[in-house]
Design an enzyme around this catalytic site. Structure first.
Site, PDB file in Angstrom:
ATOM      1  N   LYS A 243     -13.021  -1.364   6.585  1.00  0.00           N
ATOM      2  CA  LYS A 243     -13.696  -2.327   5.786  1.00  0.00           C
ATOM      3  C   LYS A 243     -14.614  -3.445   6.274  1.00  0.00           C
ATOM      4  CE  LYS A 243     -10.272  -0.247   3.233  1.00  0.00           C
ATOM      5  NZ  LYS A 243      -9.288   0.299   3.876  1.00  0.00           N
TER       6      LYS A 243
ATOM      7  N   TRP B 188       0.962  -1.105  -0.047  1.00  0.00           N
ATOM      8  CA  TRP B 188      -0.011  -0.079   0.004  1.00  0.00           C
ATOM      9  C   TRP B 188       0.940   1.337  -0.025  1.00  0.00           C
ATOM     10  CZ3 TRP B 188      -1.728   2.785   4.577  1.00  0.00           C
ATOM     11  CH2 TRP B 188      -2.834   3.556   4.660  1.00  0.00           C
TER      12      TRP B 188
ATOM     13  N   ASP C 206      -0.363  -5.480   9.800  1.00  0.00           N
ATOM     14  CA  ASP C 206      -1.494  -4.526   9.395  1.00  0.00           C
ATOM     15  C   ASP C 206      -2.855  -5.553   8.768  1.00  0.00           C
ATOM     16  OD1 ASP C 206      -2.979  -2.628   8.165  1.00  0.00           O
ATOM     17  OD2 ASP C 206      -1.701  -1.998   6.684  1.00  0.00           O
TER      18      ASP C 206
ATOM     19  N   ALA D  88      -6.519  -5.047   7.818  1.00  0.00           N
ATOM     20  CA  ALA D  88      -7.547  -4.049   7.486  1.00  0.00           C
ATOM     21  C   ALA D  88      -8.514  -4.588   6.601  1.00  0.00           C
ATOM     22  CB  ALA D  88      -6.866  -2.957   6.670  1.00  0.00           C
TER      23      ALA D  88
HETATM   24  C1  LMR Z   1      -7.023   1.669  -0.302  1.00  0.00           C
HETATM   25  O1  LMR Z   1      -5.813   1.280  -0.758  1.00  0.00           O
HETATM   26  O2  LMR Z   1      -7.504   1.857  -1.505  1.00  0.00           O
HETATM   27  C2  LMR Z   1      -7.650   1.936   0.939  1.00  0.00           C
HETATM   28  O3  LMR Z   1      -6.731   1.242   1.854  1.00  0.00           O
HETATM   29  C3  LMR Z   1      -8.024   3.331   0.905  1.00  0.00           C
HETATM   30  C4  LMR Z   1      -7.023   4.264   1.429  1.00  0.00           C
HETATM   31  O4  LMR Z   1      -6.729   4.922   2.514  1.00  0.00           O
HETATM   32  O5  LMR Z   1      -5.891   4.154   0.572  1.00  0.00           O
END
Ligand code: LMR
Length: 389
Positions: free
Chosen positions: A242, A126, A207, A209
């Site tokens: 989520k 991410w 993490d 999520a």
């Molecule tokens: C994403 O990766 O789309 C989500 O985790 C939203 C974000 O905060 O980036």
């Protein structure tokens, strides 16, 4: 004085929200930011959340401050949901945070205070992971986690890289539903990496999520639980965005699993002091909802049923995408086995921009797709657009 500042680029992922909204073409498709959507394209509020909100309106006695740690009952119930038996009785420091990002930032600030130097980050990840760690002054050390052309986890390369980590370095791991690849470690791989982390004296930061969107609520936390049983200390950043559909309520928590209660107390006071000089105290509304759902058998059962329905919808879209896309990219049969909202397609930036310009299909230039953004009725048409590239 403000002239000393230079203009910053928008966050590319969040910028997609505005770009998509501004597109007036009928039939536009949003495969961008990771939010769940149903068959009508809406991001629904869970039934249990609505009911908990209704009860809160009627019964909440005050809006007075709770304190920098947040709601203790929420923290306890969320820890049980996340870690199950593995977390029971563990000496733990816990703080409610503004979302999972708030938890990661607090973890990063804590590590900076502890003198942690390097954070090992498997790529791709991410994009905000690296930004958060760097903002806290930590060094980010990357290693290959996933190979896009072969759609496979590079486990040997990951283990080799982590074998070179210095004692005291931190390692970021995604619990499940890996963002952006959907590729996860097997149970054996979790055991192996947990043993390596313990043997080398590394600090894992997990993490989590997307619990509930991959293979199931317990299954999606199984790797984390294996790890917790193997290591003396760990940080766990939990997001409720989520799993409870509470995105804008900014609901999350940071936990530090410690080897004894005195250390846990010291960690907690440090986390609270860090929070106090940042946002002071976390928002309450989302946490109050989660706590109520997890503490009420009927609400919890309803929430579990709803998230399971969502998970199955994603799984069925995955199957159709895998079948369709593998007609051109054989390797994309892997999309079926990948888990959670995301897969990372082997596309060039130009392909992504072409899909956006010519077909109003939106995704980040990395080639990540949010599978939960697709309605069943549009899957075939979207596949055709991909095949036409
Ligand atoms: C994403 O990766 O789309 C989500 O985790 C939203 C974000 O905060 O980036």
């Amino acid at each position: 004085m403000f002239d000393a500042l230079t203009r910053q680029p928008d966050d590319p992922l969040l910028a997609l929200i505005g770009l998509f909204r501004a597109d007036e073409r009928a039939g536009k498709v949003d495969l961008g930011v990771g939010v769940y959507r149903d068959e009508t394209g809406a991001t629904p509020i869970f039934r249990a959340v609505k009911e908990a909100e209704r009860r809160l309106v009627e019964t909440q006695p005050t809006k007075a401050y709770i304190g920098p740690e947040g709601d203790a009952l929420f923290l306890e119930r969320l820890w049980t949901l996340t870690t199950g038996e593995a977390g029971r009785g563990r000496a733990t420091a816990a703080l409610q945070t503004p979302g999972g990002s708030g938890a990661l930032r607090l973890a990063a600030d804590l590590m900076a205070r502890m003198g942690t130097k390097g954070v090992w980050l498997g790529l791709p990840s991410w994009p905000n992971h690296a930004s958060i760690f760097k903002a806290a002054g930590l060094d980010v050390i990357t290693y290959p986690f996933f190979d896009i052309p072969s759609q496979s986890v590079q486990f040997d390369r990951m283990m080799e890289a982590l074998s070179g980590a210095a004692a005291g370095d931190a390692v970021l791991l995604h619990a499940s539903c890996h963002n952006p690849t959907g590729a996860n470690l097997s149970a054996d791989q979790w055991r192996a990496v947990s043993d390596l982390i313990a043997a080398r004296g590394l600090l894992p930061l997990v993490d989590i999520a997307y619990q509930g969107y991959g293979r199931g609520l317990d299954e999606d936390a199984a790797g984390l639980r294996t790890l917790l049983a193997a290591v003396p200390e760990a940080l766990v950043a939990v997001s409720c965005s989520k799993s409870f559909g509470l995105y804008r309520e900014r609901t999350g928590a940071i936990y530090a699993a410690c080897s004894n209660p005195e250390t846990a107390l010291s960690v907690r006071t440090n986390l609270a002091a860090l929070a106090r000089t940042s946002y002071s105290m976390p928002p309450d509304h989302g946490a109050a909802i989660v706590s109520m759902i997890l503490g009420d058998e009927a609400l919890k059962a309803d929430w579990m049923e709803e998230i399971e329905t969502m998970r199955l919808r994603i799984t069925s879209i995955r199957e159709r995408l895998a079948a369709g896309l593998s007609r051109r990219w054989q390797v994309l049969t892997a999309v079926r086995e990948q888990e959670g909202m995301f897969s990372l397609l082997p596309l060039e930036e130009a392909d992504v921009l072409k899909l956006r310009a010519e077909h109003a299909i939106y995704m980040p230039t990395s080639g990540r797709i949010n599978i939960a953004g697709l309605k069943s009725a549009e899957v075939d048409a979207v596949i055709e657009k991909f095949l036409s590239l």
